[in-house]
Design a protein around this motif. Structure first.
Motif, PDB file in Angstrom:
ATOM      1  N   VAL A  26       0.838  -1.196   0.000  1.00 42.65           N
ATOM      2  CA  VAL A  26       0.000   0.000   0.000  1.00 42.65           C
ATOM      3  C   VAL A  26       0.876   1.250   0.000  1.00 42.65           C
ATOM      4  N   ALA A  27       1.944   1.248   0.796  1.00 39.26           N
ATOM      5  CA  ALA A  27       2.833   2.408   0.862  1.00 39.26           C
ATOM      6  C   ALA A  27       3.532   2.625  -0.483  1.00 39.26           C
ATOM      7  N   ASN A  28       3.970   1.565  -1.128  1.00 41.59           N
ATOM      8  CA  ASN A  28       4.613   1.705  -2.445  1.00 41.59           C
ATOM      9  C   ASN A  28       3.626   2.256  -3.471  1.00 41.59           C
ATOM     10  N   ARG A  29       2.399   1.768  -3.426  1.00 44.63           N
ATOM     11  CA  ARG A  29       1.382   2.260  -4.354  1.00 44.63           C
ATOM     12  C   ARG A  29       1.103   3.735  -4.108  1.00 44.63           C
ATOM     13  N   ALA A  30       1.045   4.126  -2.842  1.00 44.27           N
ATOM     14  CA  ALA A  30       0.835   5.534  -2.504  1.00 44.27           C
ATOM     15  C   ALA A  30       2.008   6.385  -2.979  1.00 44.27           C
ATOM     16  N   ASP A  31       3.223   5.886  -2.828  1.00 39.54           N
ATOM     17  CA  ASP A  31       4.401   6.621  -3.309  1.00 39.54           C
ATOM     18  C   ASP A  31       4.338   6.815  -4.821  1.00 39.54           C
ATOM     19  N   ARG A  32       3.954   5.761  -5.545  1.00 38.99           N
ATOM     20  CA  ARG A  32       3.846   5.871  -7.003  1.00 38.99           C
ATOM     21  C   ARG A  32       2.772   6.879  -7.393  1.00 38.99           C
ATOM     22  N   THR A  33       1.648   6.866  -6.659  1.00 42.80           N
ATOM     23  CA  THR A  33       0.572   7.810  -6.936  1.00 42.80           C
ATOM     24  C   THR A  33       1.029   9.238  -6.689  1.00 42.80           C
ATOM     25  N   VAL A  34       1.738   9.461  -5.608  1.00 36.66           N
ATOM     26  CA  VAL A  34       2.250  10.797  -5.294  1.00 36.66           C
ATOM     27  C   VAL A  34       3.248  11.235  -6.358  1.00 36.66           C
ATOM     28  N   ASP A  35       4.119  10.323  -6.773  1.00 40.12           N
ATOM     29  CA  ASP A  35       5.098  10.671  -7.811  1.00 40.12           C
ATOM     30  C   ASP A  35       4.412  11.027  -9.118  1.00 40.12           C
ATOM     31  N   SER A  36       3.406  10.255  -9.501  1.00 40.31           N
ATOM     32  CA  SER A  36       2.706  10.547 -10.756  1.00 40.31           C
ATOM     33  C   SER A  36       1.932  11.855 -10.650  1.00 40.31           C
ATOM     34  N   MET A  37       1.394  12.151  -9.466  1.00 40.84           N
ATOM     35  CA  MET A  37       0.685  13.417  -9.294  1.00 40.84           C
ATOM     36  C   MET A  37       1.656  14.587  -9.338  1.00 40.84           C
ATOM     37  N   ALA A  38       2.847  14.396  -8.851  1.00 42.44           N
ATOM     38  CA  ALA A  38       3.835  15.473  -8.858  1.00 42.44           C
ATOM     39  C   ALA A  38       4.303  15.764 -10.277  1.00 42.44           C
ATOM     40  N   LYS A  39       4.306  14.753 -11.140  1.00 39.12           N
ATOM     41  CA  LYS A  39       4.760  14.936 -12.515  1.00 39.12           C
ATOM     42  C   LYS A  39       3.689  15.592 -13.391  1.00 39.12           C
ATOM     43  N   ARG A  40       2.433  15.529 -13.009  1.00 38.24           N
ATOM     44  CA  ARG A  40       1.357  16.120 -13.792  1.00 38.24           C
ATOM     45  C   ARG A  40       1.447  17.635 -13.762  1.00 38.24           C
ATOM     46  N   LYS A  41       0.914  18.202 -14.829  1.00 35.68           N
ATOM     47  CA  LYS A  41       0.810  19.659 -14.859  1.00 35.68           C
ATOM     48  C   LYS A  41      -0.354  20.048 -13.971  1.00 35.68           C
ATOM     49  N   PRO A  42      -0.243  21.160 -13.296  1.00 34.39           N
ATOM     50  CA  PRO A  42      -1.362  21.580 -12.467  1.00 34.39           C
ATOM     51  C   PRO A  42      -2.577  21.892 -13.338  1.00 34.39           C
ATOM     52  N   ARG A  43      -3.736  21.587 -12.832  1.00 39.89           N
ATOM     53  CA  ARG A  43      -4.970  21.857 -13.553  1.00 39.89           C
ATOM     54  C   ARG A  43      -5.217  23.361 -13.599  1.00 39.89           C
ATOM     55  N   ARG A  44      -5.814  23.743 -14.675  1.00 38.62           N
ATOM     56  CA  ARG A  44      -6.147  25.165 -14.820  1.00 38.62           C
ATOM     57  C   ARG A  44      -7.434  25.432 -14.071  1.00 38.62           C
ATOM     58  N   ARG A  45      -7.439  26.479 -13.369  1.00 43.41           N
ATOM     59  CA  ARG A  45      -8.625  26.866 -12.627  1.00 43.41           C
ATOM     60  C   ARG A  45      -9.406  27.909 -13.415  1.00 43.41           C
ATOM     61  N   ALA A  46     -10.649  28.056 -13.071  1.00 45.00           N
ATOM     62  CA  ALA A  46     -11.501  29.026 -13.766  1.00 45.00           C
ATOM     63  C   ALA A  46     -10.968  30.432 -13.587  1.00 45.00           C
ATOM     64  N   ALA A  47     -10.375  30.721 -12.437  1.00 46.72           N
ATOM     65  CA  ALA A  47      -9.835  32.064 -12.197  1.00 46.72           C
ATOM     66  C   ALA A  47      -8.661  32.338 -13.124  1.00 46.72           C
ATOM     67  N   ASP A  48      -7.903  31.276 -13.513  1.00 45.65           N
ATOM     68  CA  ASP A  48      -6.809  31.465 -14.456  1.00 45.65           C
ATOM     69  C   ASP A  48      -7.341  31.767 -15.858  1.00 45.65           C
ATOM     70  N   ILE A  49      -8.443  31.125 -16.210  1.00 46.28           N
ATOM     71  CA  ILE A  49      -9.022  31.329 -17.538  1.00 46.28           C
ATOM     72  C   ILE A  49      -9.753  32.666 -17.618  1.00 46.28           C
ATOM     73  N   PHE A  50     -10.484  33.001 -16.575  1.00 44.73           N
ATOM     74  CA  PHE A  50     -11.256  34.246 -16.527  1.00 44.73           C
ATOM     75  C   PHE A  50     -10.729  35.102 -15.387  1.00 44.73           C
ATOM     76  N   PRO A  51      -9.680  35.844 -15.647  1.00 50.31           N
ATOM     77  CA  PRO A  51      -9.086  36.625 -14.562  1.00 50.31           C
ATOM     78  C   PRO A  51     -10.004  37.715 -14.029  1.00 50.31           C
ATOM     79  N   GLU A  52     -11.008  38.127 -14.785  1.00 54.81           N
ATOM     80  CA  GLU A  52     -11.883  39.201 -14.315  1.00 54.81           C
ATOM     81  C   GLU A  52     -12.874  38.711 -13.279  1.00 54.81           C
TER      82      GLU A  52
END
Length: 129
Positions: free
Chosen positions: A89-115
């Motif tokens: 379970v710990a190894n799987r969690a480590d892999r999940t954290v690593d894959s999440m760290a490699k992903r690009k951050p999701r764009r938020r609506a505030a980034d798309i519509f700054p106004e």
């Protein structure tokens, strides 16, 4: 009776008296020894009983040790199984954290519509759904 016979009989009487005293002392010692033997005999019987109880205790202790060893062995197996599962379970969690760290951050609506129009767009999208 002659004078020599009288002396001889007196000496025999004195020797008989000494023999009686010696027999009395020997009898007293034999009685003391017999009494002491009864104590020794009783002590030997008590020692034999204590030895039998000790043997029975050792058998019970050996049985309890055997049972405890079986229970302990079973618990160790269970702990190893749980440890292996936790490691997976710990190894799987480590892999999940690593894959999440490699992903690009999701764009938020505030980034798309700054106004600040993002909230109205999201409400419109919710209404469409």
């Amino acid at each position: 009776m002659s004078y020599a016979g009288l002396i001889f009989e007196g000496a025999v009487a004195a020797l008989l008296l000494v023999a009686i005293v010696m027999c009395w002392r020997v009898d007293r010692r034999l009685n003391a020894l017999k009494t002491g033997q009864d104590g020794v005999r009783e002590s030997v019987i008590q020692l034999n009983d204590a030895t039998d109880r000790a043997r029975a205790s050792l058998v019970a202790l050996e049985r309890a040790t055997s049972e405890s060893a079986e229970v302990l062995e079973q618990r160790v197996r269970e702990a190893r199984r749980l440890s292996d599962e936790l490691s997976l379970v710990a190894n799987r969690a480590d892999r999940t954290v690593d894959s999440m760290a490699k992903r690009k951050p999701r764009r938020r609506a505030a980034d798309i519509f700054p106004e600040g129009a993002g909230s109205s767009v999201l409400n419109d999208l919710k209404d469409v759904r």
